[in-house]
Design an enzyme around this catalytic site. Structure first.
Site, short mmCIF file in Angstrom:
data_model
loop_
_atom_site.label_atom_id
_atom_site.label_comp_id
_atom_site.label_asym_id
_atom_site.label_seq_id
_atom_site.Cartn_x
_atom_site.Cartn_y
_atom_site.Cartn_z
N ASP A 114 85.60 59.63 71.68
CA ASP A 114 86.57 58.59 71.34
C ASP A 114 86.79 58.57 69.83
OD1 ASP A 114 88.26 56.45 71.46
OD2 ASP A 114 86.72 54.96 71.95
N GLY A 209 89.32 44.46 69.37
CA GLY A 209 90.10 44.39 68.14
C GLY A 209 89.38 45.03 66.96
N SER A 211 87.77 47.84 67.45
CA SER A 211 87.78 49.26 67.80
C SER A 211 88.39 50.12 66.72
CB SER A 211 88.60 49.47 69.07
OG SER A 211 87.77 49.29 70.17
N1 ARG Z 1 87.05 48.69 72.93
C1 ARG Z 1 87.09 47.59 72.03
C2 ARG Z 1 88.39 47.58 71.27
O1 ARG Z 1 89.33 48.22 71.70
C3 ARG Z 1 85.88 47.53 71.16
C4 ARG Z 1 84.72 47.15 71.92
C5 ARG Z 1 83.51 47.06 71.11
N2 ARG Z 1 82.64 46.24 71.86
C6 ARG Z 1 81.41 45.91 71.51
N3 ARG Z 1 80.76 45.11 72.27
N4 ARG Z 1 80.87 46.41 70.43
O2 ARG Z 1 88.60 46.85 70.34
#
Ligand code: ARG
Length: 264
Positions: A114, A209, A211
C-alpha cells in the site's frame, strides 16, 4: 480552555460544528504540534478541496503516500505548508500531480504494498514552512519499542465524523510483527511489507483520514499510514506500509522517470 480557543469554539458552535471535536483535534489521543513544525507533511485533497489523505514530501517534486489514496490524477491536488484546513494561512502551496505511481503489486484486499509515489507538476518551493523528510535505507529495520511520530488530519475518535481543522500528531512505539500477528491481534494479516505501531492498551493511533501520512522514526519516514482495526483499540496497533522495503522501488521509479523524460 484559553480565551482565543473559547472564542473559536463559540464561532464554531455558531457554524454548527461540534466544538469538542475541534478541541480534541485529529489523530486519536494526540495533540496539536506547533504550527508548521511538521514541515514534510502534505494534505492530499480533491480538486474541491476535500482532504482525503496525508502524504510526505521526499523531494521537491515527489510525494510518498498510500496506494489506497489514489482518487485519480484528475481529481487530486497536493497542499504543502498547511496546518489548519479551514483557515488560509498564506503558507500553503497547492500543486497538481503530473503522474501517480501506485505500487504495481498493491492488493486492496490484503493491503499489501500500500504505497504510491506522486510526481508533482511543479516543484514545491522549500522554505521555513515546508521541507522534505529522509527515506530509510533499503531493508533497514526499526526496532520494537522505538518511538515514532505519526501526524495527520484524520479522525480524532474511532466514531468521529471528520470536520476540517488543524494538524494533529502523536508518538507511538513500534510493535514487533510477531506480536502484531499474534492470535490476540491481527492473527497473520501482517506481511513483511508492513510495520505496526501503537500501545497494547490502545488510546493513541492514526485513524481514517490519516492514511498515506508519515510515521517518522529517527528522522526518516519508516511508515505510511495504511490500515487498522477501528482506531486506538487495545491489542490492535495501527498498520503502516514499511517504507524501507520499497527504497529500491522508490529510487528506481524516480530515476526511470527522469531517464525516460531525457530521451524525449
Ligand atoms: N485506511 C485509513 C485511511 O484511509 C487509515 C486507517 C488507519 N487506521 C488505524 N487504526 N491506524 O485513512
Amino acid at each position: 480552555m484559553d480565551l482565543p480557543s473559547f472564542l473559536l469554539c463559540i464561532l464554531l458552535e455558531v457554524l454548527a460544528i461540534n466544538c469538542q471535536d475541534v478541541a480534541q483535534g485529529r489523530i486519536v489521543g494526540g495533540y496539536a504540534p506547533v504550527p508548521h513544525s511538521i514541515k514534510y507533511i502534505v494534505s492530499i485533497q480533491t480538486t474541491e478541496r476535500q482532504h482525503v489523505c496525508g502524504g510526505s514530501l521526499i523531494n521537491k517534486y515527489w510525494v510518498i503516500t498510500a496506494a489506497h489514496c489514489n482518487v485519480g490524477i484528475n481529481k487530486m491536488m497536493i497542499v504543502a505548508g498547511d496546518y489548519s484546513l479551514i483557515i488560509y494561512e498564506g503558507t500553503e502551496q497547492e500543486i497538481l500531480p503530473q503522474l501517480l505511481v501506485p505500487h504495481p503489486e498493491y492488493n486492496s484486499t490484503t493491503n499489501n504494498n500500500d504505497i504510491m509515489l506522486i510526481k508533482l507538476k511543479a516543484p514545491v518551493y522549500l522554505n521555513s514552512y515546508i521541507s522534505i523528510i529522509l527515506l530509510p535505507r533499503q531493508g533497514a529495520s526499526i526496532l520494537e519499542g522505538r518511538v515514532c511520530r505519526v501526524s495527520g488530519w484524520g479522525y480524532t475518535s474511532p466514531s468521529g465524523g471528520q470536520i476540517p481543522s488543524t494538524l494533529r500528531t502523536v508518538k507511538l512505539p513500534i510493535v514487533s510483527t510477531e506480536k502484531c500477528n499474534s492470535s490476540e491481534s491481527f492473527g497473520g494479516l501482517i506481511t513483511e511489507n508492513m510495520v505496526c505501531a501503537g500501545y497494547s492498551a490502545g488510546g493513541m493511533d492514526a485513524c481514517q483520514g490519516d492514511s498515506g501520512g508519515p510515521l517518522v522514526c529517527e528522522g526518516r519516514v519508516y511508515g505510511v499510514v495504511s490500515w487498522g482495526r477501528g482506531c486506538a483499540d487495545a491489542q490492535f496497533p495501527g498498520v503502516y506500509t514499511a517504507v524501507s522495503k520499497y527504497r529500491r522501488w522508490i529510487d528506481n521509479t524516480i530515476f526511470s522517470f527522469y531517464s525516460r523524460c531525457n530521451k524525449i
